[in-house]
Design a protein around this motif. Structure first.
Motif, PDB file in Angstrom:
ATOM      1  N   HIS A   1       0.849  -1.192   0.000  1.00 18.09           N
ATOM      2  CA  HIS A   1       0.000   0.000   0.000  1.00 18.09           C
ATOM      3  C   HIS A   1       0.883   1.241   0.000  1.00 18.09           C
ATOM      4  N   PRO A   2       0.570   2.258  -0.816  1.00 20.01           N
ATOM      5  CA  PRO A   2       1.433   3.439  -0.941  1.00 20.01           C
ATOM      6  C   PRO A   2       1.665   4.203   0.373  1.00 20.01           C
ATOM      7  N   ALA A   3       0.778   4.083   1.326  1.00 18.49           N
ATOM      8  CA  ALA A   3       0.943   4.812   2.590  1.00 18.49           C
ATOM      9  C   ALA A   3       1.976   4.168   3.504  1.00 18.49           C
ATOM     10  N   VAL A   4       2.282   2.904   3.274  1.00 11.79           N
ATOM     11  CA  VAL A   4       3.151   2.160   4.187  1.00 11.79           C
ATOM     12  C   VAL A   4       4.589   2.668   4.161  1.00 11.79           C
ATOM     13  N   LYS A   5       5.170   2.842   2.981  1.00 14.56           N
ATOM     14  CA  LYS A   5       6.584   3.219   2.886  1.00 14.56           C
ATOM     15  C   LYS A   5       6.894   4.529   3.605  1.00 14.56           C
ATOM     16  N   PRO A   6       6.174   5.638   3.346  1.00  9.91           N
ATOM     17  CA  PRO A   6       6.513   6.868   4.062  1.00  9.91           C
ATOM     18  C   PRO A   6       6.307   6.749   5.581  1.00  9.91           C
ATOM     19  N   TYR A   7       5.309   6.005   5.978  1.00  3.44           N
ATOM     20  CA  TYR A   7       5.041   5.796   7.407  1.00  3.44           C
ATOM     21  C   TYR A   7       6.200   5.051   8.067  1.00  3.44           C
ATOM     22  N   ARG A   8       6.590   3.917   7.487  1.00  4.16           N
ATOM     23  CA  ARG A   8       7.682   3.133   8.081  1.00  4.16           C
ATOM     24  C   ARG A   8       9.009   3.861   7.977  1.00  4.16           C
ATOM     25  N   ASP A   9       9.264   4.525   6.851  1.00  4.52           N
ATOM     26  CA  ASP A   9      10.514   5.277   6.703  1.00  4.52           C
ATOM     27  C   ASP A   9      10.643   6.337   7.796  1.00  4.52           C
ATOM     28  N   ALA A  10       9.546   7.028   8.095  1.00  5.86           N
ATOM     29  CA  ALA A  10       9.572   8.070   9.132  1.00  5.86           C
ATOM     30  C   ALA A  10       9.842   7.461  10.505  1.00  5.86           C
ATOM     31  N   LEU A  11       9.231   6.317  10.795  1.00  4.67           N
ATOM     32  CA  LEU A  11       9.464   5.654  12.082  1.00  4.67           C
ATOM     33  C   LEU A  11      10.920   5.227  12.216  1.00  4.67           C
ATOM     34  N   VAL A  12      11.466   4.588  11.176  1.00  3.72           N
ATOM     35  CA  VAL A  12      12.857   4.123  11.216  1.00  3.72           C
ATOM     36  C   VAL A  12      13.806   5.317  11.353  1.00  3.72           C
ATOM     37  N   GLU A  13      13.551   6.369  10.585  1.00  3.66           N
ATOM     38  CA  GLU A  13      14.406   7.551  10.650  1.00  3.66           C
ATOM     39  C   GLU A  13      14.436   8.160  12.053  1.00  3.66           C
ATOM     40  N   ASP A  14      13.301   8.113  12.738  1.00  4.99           N
ATOM     41  CA  ASP A  14      13.219   8.650  14.097  1.00  4.99           C
ATOM     42  C   ASP A  14      13.576   7.622  15.165  1.00  4.99           C
ATOM     43  N   GLY A  15      13.895   6.382  14.740  1.00  5.08           N
ATOM     44  CA  GLY A  15      14.281   5.337  15.689  1.00  5.08           C
ATOM     45  C   GLY A  15      13.124   4.771  16.489  1.00  5.08           C
ATOM     46  N   ILE A  16      11.912   4.846  15.947  1.00  5.93           N
ATOM     47  CA  ILE A  16      10.715   4.409  16.677  1.00  5.93           C
ATOM     48  C   ILE A  16      10.342   2.985  16.270  1.00  5.93           C
ATOM     49  N   PRO A  17      10.306   2.062  17.218  1.00 13.57           N
ATOM     50  CA  PRO A  17       9.917   0.682  16.909  1.00 13.57           C
ATOM     51  C   PRO A  17       8.448   0.592  16.514  1.00 13.57           C
ATOM     52  N   LEU A  18       8.161  -0.287  15.567  1.00 16.13           N
ATOM     53  CA  LEU A  18       6.787  -0.502  15.128  1.00 16.13           C
ATOM     54  C   LEU A  18       6.067  -1.519  16.018  1.00 16.13           C
ATOM     55  N   ALA A  19       6.832  -2.382  16.672  1.00 13.01           N
ATOM     56  CA  ALA A  19       6.238  -3.402  17.534  1.00 13.01           C
ATOM     57  C   ALA A  19       7.163  -3.649  18.720  1.00 13.01           C
ATOM     58  N   GLN A  20       6.601  -4.197  19.784  1.00 15.26           N
ATOM     59  CA  GLN A  20       7.358  -4.531  20.978  1.00 15.26           C
ATOM     60  C   GLN A  20       7.059  -5.984  21.347  1.00 15.26           C
ATOM     61  N   PHE A  21       8.131  -6.710  21.688  1.00 14.55           N
ATOM     62  CA  PHE A  21       7.989  -8.089  22.125  1.00 14.55           C
ATOM     63  C   PHE A  21       8.573  -8.214  23.525  1.00 14.55           C
ATOM     64  N   ALA A  22       7.873  -8.929  24.396  1.00 19.15           N
ATOM     65  CA  ALA A  22       8.333  -9.144  25.764  1.00 19.15           C
ATOM     66  C   ALA A  22       9.271 -10.342  25.814  1.00 19.15           C
ATOM     67  N   VAL A  23      10.334 -10.214  26.588  1.00 20.18           N
ATOM     68  CA  VAL A  23      11.268 -11.313  26.816  1.00 20.18           C
ATOM     69  C   VAL A  23      11.520 -11.426  28.317  1.00 20.18           C
ATOM     70  N   GLU A  24      11.908 -12.612  28.752  1.00 20.78           N
ATOM     71  CA  GLU A  24      12.173 -12.821  30.177  1.00 20.78           C
ATOM     72  C   GLU A  24      13.580 -12.409  30.561  1.00 20.78           C
ATOM     73  N   ASP A  25      14.544 -12.595  29.649  1.00 19.44           N
ATOM     74  CA  ASP A  25      15.947 -12.288  29.934  1.00 19.44           C
ATOM     75  C   ASP A  25      16.537 -11.575  28.721  1.00 19.44           C
ATOM     76  N   LEU A  26      16.508 -10.258  28.741  1.00 19.93           N
ATOM     77  CA  LEU A  26      16.951  -9.481  27.590  1.00 19.93           C
ATOM     78  C   LEU A  26      18.427  -9.702  27.292  1.00 19.93           C
ATOM     79  N   GLY A  27      19.247  -9.848  28.299  1.00 19.53           N
ATOM     80  CA  GLY A  27      20.668 -10.086  28.077  1.00 19.53           C
ATOM     81  C   GLY A  27      20.909 -11.342  27.259  1.00 19.53           C
ATOM     82  N   SER A  28      20.213 -12.421  27.603  1.00 17.24           N
ATOM     83  CA  SER A  28      20.352 -13.678  26.866  1.00 17.24           C
ATOM     84  C   SER A  28      19.816 -13.562  25.450  1.00 17.24           C
TER      85      SER A  28
END
Length: 130
Positions: free
Chosen positions: A60-87
Protein backbone atom coordinates in the motif's frame (compact mmCIF):
# COMPACT_ATOMS: atom_id res chain seq x y z
CA UNK A 1 -12.93 -8.22 23.91
CA UNK A 2 -9.37 -9.39 23.36
CA UNK A 3 -6.61 -8.93 20.81
CA UNK A 4 -6.45 -11.94 18.49
CA UNK A 5 -4.34 -10.62 15.63
CA UNK A 6 -2.11 -7.65 14.92
CA UNK A 7 -0.35 -6.69 11.70
CA UNK A 8 3.22 -5.88 10.84
CA UNK A 9 3.99 -4.64 7.33
CA UNK A 10 6.89 -6.48 5.69
CA UNK A 11 8.73 -5.94 2.40
CA UNK A 12 8.86 -9.64 1.49
CA UNK A 13 6.52 -12.10 3.19
CA UNK A 14 8.69 -15.19 2.63
CA UNK A 15 11.86 -13.46 3.86
CA UNK A 16 9.89 -12.17 6.86
CA UNK A 17 8.62 -15.67 7.63
CA UNK A 18 12.18 -16.99 7.56
CA UNK A 19 13.43 -14.20 9.85
CA UNK A 20 10.55 -14.42 12.33
CA UNK A 21 10.72 -18.23 12.55
CA UNK A 22 14.37 -19.19 11.94
CA UNK A 23 15.97 -16.22 13.72
CA UNK A 24 13.46 -14.98 16.29
CA UNK A 25 11.95 -18.40 17.02
CA UNK A 26 8.27 -17.79 16.37
CA UNK A 27 6.18 -20.60 14.90
CA UNK A 28 4.18 -20.37 11.68
CA UNK A 29 0.44 -20.13 12.09
CA UNK A 30 -1.47 -19.60 8.85
CA UNK A 31 -0.01 -19.65 5.36
CA UNK A 32 -2.91 -19.14 2.98
CA UNK A 33 -2.43 -17.90 -0.61
CA UNK A 34 -4.35 -14.71 -1.45
CA UNK A 35 -3.59 -13.79 -5.04
CA UNK A 36 0.07 -12.75 -5.21
CA UNK A 37 0.31 -12.51 -1.41
CA UNK A 38 -0.48 -14.67 1.61
CA UNK A 39 -2.42 -14.61 4.87
CA UNK A 40 0.78 -15.38 6.74
CA UNK A 41 0.92 -15.42 10.53
CA UNK A 42 3.36 -16.33 13.28
CA UNK A 43 2.93 -16.71 17.03
CA UNK A 44 4.97 -17.32 20.13
CA UNK A 45 5.89 -20.94 20.88
CA UNK A 46 5.90 -19.98 24.56
CA UNK A 47 2.23 -19.02 24.44
CA UNK A 48 0.36 -21.00 21.75
CA UNK A 49 -2.92 -19.20 22.52
CA UNK A 50 -1.31 -15.77 22.17
CA UNK A 51 -2.39 -13.30 19.49
CA UNK A 52 -1.02 -13.97 16.04
CA UNK A 53 1.26 -11.57 14.18
CA UNK A 54 0.18 -11.07 10.56
CA UNK A 55 3.16 -10.55 8.25
CA UNK A 56 1.30 -8.23 5.94
CA UNK A 57 2.53 -7.08 2.52
CA UNK A 58 3.78 -3.48 2.51
CA UNK A 59 2.54 -2.67 -1.00
CA UNK A 60 0.00 0.00 0.00
CA UNK A 61 1.43 3.44 -0.94
CA UNK A 62 0.94 4.81 2.59
CA UNK A 63 3.15 2.16 4.19
CA UNK A 64 6.58 3.22 2.89
CA UNK A 65 6.51 6.87 4.06
CA UNK A 66 5.04 5.80 7.41
CA UNK A 67 7.68 3.13 8.08
CA UNK A 68 10.51 5.28 6.70
CA UNK A 69 9.57 8.07 9.13
CA UNK A 70 9.46 5.65 12.08
CA UNK A 71 12.86 4.12 11.22
CA UNK A 72 14.41 7.55 10.65
CA UNK A 73 13.22 8.65 14.10
CA UNK A 74 14.28 5.34 15.69
CA UNK A 75 10.72 4.41 16.68
CA UNK A 76 9.92 0.68 16.91
CA UNK A 77 6.79 -0.50 15.13
CA UNK A 78 6.24 -3.40 17.53
CA UNK A 79 7.36 -4.53 20.98
CA UNK A 80 7.99 -8.09 22.13
CA UNK A 81 8.33 -9.14 25.76
CA UNK A 82 11.27 -11.31 26.82
CA UNK A 83 12.17 -12.82 30.18
CA UNK A 84 15.95 -12.29 29.93
CA UNK A 85 16.95 -9.48 27.59
CA UNK A 86 20.67 -10.09 28.08
CA UNK A 87 20.35 -13.68 26.87
CA UNK A 88 18.10 -12.73 23.94
CA UNK A 89 20.45 -9.94 22.93
CA UNK A 90 23.40 -12.35 22.93
CA UNK A 91 21.46 -15.06 21.06
CA UNK A 92 20.16 -12.70 18.38
CA UNK A 93 23.48 -10.89 17.97
CA UNK A 94 25.13 -14.27 17.38
CA UNK A 95 22.53 -14.94 14.66
CA UNK A 96 23.49 -11.66 12.93
CA UNK A 97 20.61 -9.47 14.11
CA UNK A 98 21.55 -5.78 13.99
CA UNK A 99 20.58 -3.79 17.05
CA UNK A 100 20.05 -0.06 16.68
CA UNK A 101 19.90 0.30 20.47
CA UNK A 102 21.67 -2.08 22.85
CA UNK A 103 20.04 -3.17 26.11
CA UNK A 104 19.21 -0.01 28.02
CA UNK A 105 17.89 0.30 31.56
CA UNK A 106 14.86 2.61 31.52
CA UNK A 107 13.90 2.25 35.17
CA UNK A 108 11.03 -0.23 35.35
CA UNK A 109 12.30 -2.23 32.36
CA UNK A 110 15.29 -3.00 30.16
CA UNK A 111 14.81 -2.50 26.44
CA UNK A 112 16.69 -2.94 23.17
CA UNK A 113 15.77 -2.22 19.53
CA UNK A 114 16.71 -4.21 16.41
CA UNK A 115 16.17 -4.08 12.66
CA UNK A 116 13.93 -6.95 11.54
CA UNK A 117 15.40 -6.92 7.99
CA UNK A 118 11.84 -6.47 6.67
CA UNK A 119 11.55 -2.68 7.00
CA UNK A 120 10.79 -2.33 10.71
CA UNK A 121 12.42 -1.59 14.02
CA UNK A 122 11.34 -3.96 16.79
CA UNK A 123 11.74 -3.33 20.52
CA UNK A 124 12.44 -6.10 23.03
CA UNK A 125 11.37 -5.40 26.61
CA UNK A 126 12.20 -7.17 29.85
CA UNK A 127 10.05 -5.90 32.71
CA UNK A 128 11.89 -5.70 36.03
CA UNK A 129 10.50 -7.52 39.04
CA UNK A 130 9.11 -5.13 41.62
Amino acid sequence: MKIALTSLFVDDQRAALAFYTDVLGFIKGHDIPLGDDFWLTVRSPESPDSPELLLEPSSHPAVKPYRDALVEDGIPLAQFAVEDLGSEYARLTEKGVVFTQPPTDIGMAIMAVFDDTCGNLIQLVEMKQS
